[in-house]
Design an enzyme around this catalytic site. Structure first.
Site, PDB file in Angstrom:
ATOM      1  N   LYS A 187       0.865  -1.192   0.000  1.00 23.23           N
ATOM      2  CA  LYS A 187       0.000   0.000   0.000  1.00 23.23           C
ATOM      3  C   LYS A 187       0.894   1.233   0.000  1.00 23.23           C
ATOM      4  O   LYS A 187       1.768   1.396   0.869  1.00 23.23           O
ATOM      5  CB  LYS A 187      -0.888  -0.041   1.239  1.00 23.23           C
ATOM      6  CG  LYS A 187      -2.162   0.747   1.131  1.00 23.23           C
ATOM      7  CD  LYS A 187      -3.055   0.398   2.310  1.00 23.23           C
ATOM      8  CE  LYS A 187      -4.267   1.265   2.386  1.00 23.23           C
ATOM      9  NZ  LYS A 187      -4.955   1.105   3.657  1.00 23.23           N
TER      10      LYS A 187
HETATM   11  C1  E4P Z   1      -8.093   1.639   4.208  1.00 21.50           C
HETATM   12  O1  E4P Z   1      -7.545   1.258   3.233  1.00 21.50           O
HETATM   13  C2  E4P Z   1      -8.009   3.017   4.704  1.00 21.50           C
HETATM   14  O2  E4P Z   1      -6.758   3.268   5.234  1.00 21.50           O
HETATM   15  C3  E4P Z   1      -9.100   3.225   5.724  1.00 21.50           C
HETATM   16  O3  E4P Z   1     -10.316   2.777   5.151  1.00 21.50           O
HETATM   17  C4  E4P Z   1      -9.222   4.643   6.238  1.00 21.50           C
HETATM   18  O4  E4P Z   1     -10.386   4.732   7.012  1.00 21.50           O
HETATM   19  P1  E4P Z   1     -10.680   5.962   8.004  1.00 21.50           P
HETATM   20  O5  E4P Z   1     -10.863   7.192   7.190  1.00 21.50           O
HETATM   21  O6  E4P Z   1     -11.929   5.541   8.722  1.00 21.50           O
HETATM   22  O7  E4P Z   1      -9.489   6.069   8.908  1.00 21.50           O
END
Ligand code: E4P
Length: 218
Positions: free
Chosen positions: A87
């Site tokens: 990622k």
């Molecule tokens: C996942 O890939 C993301 O990092 C995550 O969904 C972020 O979510 P949040 O905005 O609730 O922290």
């Protein structure tokens, strides 16, 4: 539509996996910290543990923000298991790193995406997944679901192969709306996934069936 769970909690990942509907997992540094996972060795071990529960793709986020660091870190993460997806944040060096990983045959998930323009860059870099953050867009009074719809239309017109992974999902309605807007994958907390179960008529109907059965069999 594919379904990923957005957590680093092994218990929640197991619970989602046991439902038989789980296609993958996404994590981020905040979710890892929430589970108290710190230090290189523990982080690596935790990702290994996740990959032993799920056979689908597991996103592991780099901490580095420069090209060389992301490449080095991403290679180490990708070496943990064949289903690890690196990622990478939507920054200039991140785009360069994603292009590099694409050439190397390493899967990537482009994170922190908030515009269709950023989605073009990620697709051009060959990202496997694109993570537009629905909830965080809503948080600033813009429309996260419209962003998904716009990117889905753009990717369809341009025939980009990058899959749209709707992230920052905050509730069950977001899941349905992101699906209708054209997301290929939804990643969400277990609570939002389980929220899809809820309907008062299901509860009322089941109570009536059970009561009628009891009456007939007493
Ligand atoms: C996942 O890939 C993301 O990092 C995550 O969904 C972020 O979510 P949040 O905005 O609730 O922290």
């Amino acid at each position: 539509m594919k379904f990923f769970v957005d957590t680093a909690s092994l218990d929640q990942i197991k619970e989602a996996h046991d439902l038989g509907i789980l296609d993958g997992v996404t994590t981020n540094p905040s979710l890892m910290a929430k589970e108290g996972i710190s230090g290189e060795a523990n982080v690596m071990k935790h990702y290994k543990d996740i990959c032993e529960i799920v056979s689908g793709d597991v996103s592991a986020e780099v901490i580095s923000t420069d090209f060389a660091g992301m490449v080095e870190e991403g290679k180490r993460l990708a070496g943990i298991a064949p289903n690890i997806v690196v990622k990478v944040p939507m920054i200039k060096d991140g785009v360069k790193a994603m292009s590099y990983f694409t050439e190397q045959g390493i899967k990537t998930n482009c994170t922190l995406v908030f515009s269709a323009g950023q989605a073009i860059l990620a697709a051009k870099a060959g990202a496997t997944y694109l993570s537009p953050f629905v909830g965080r867009v809503d948080d600033i009074n813009w429309d996260g679901i419209s962003l998904i719809r716009e990117i889905a239309e753009l990717y369809a017109i341009q025939q980009f192969e990058t899959e749209i992974l709707a992230a920052s999902i905050r509730n069950s309605k977001h899941i349905v709306d992101a699906g209708l807007a054209g997301a290929d994958i939804i990643t969400c907390p277990l609570s939002s996934m389980l929220g899809l179960l809820k309907h008062p008529l299901t509860d009322i109907g089941l109570a009536k069936f059970l009561a009628d059965h009891k009456k007939a069999n007493s």
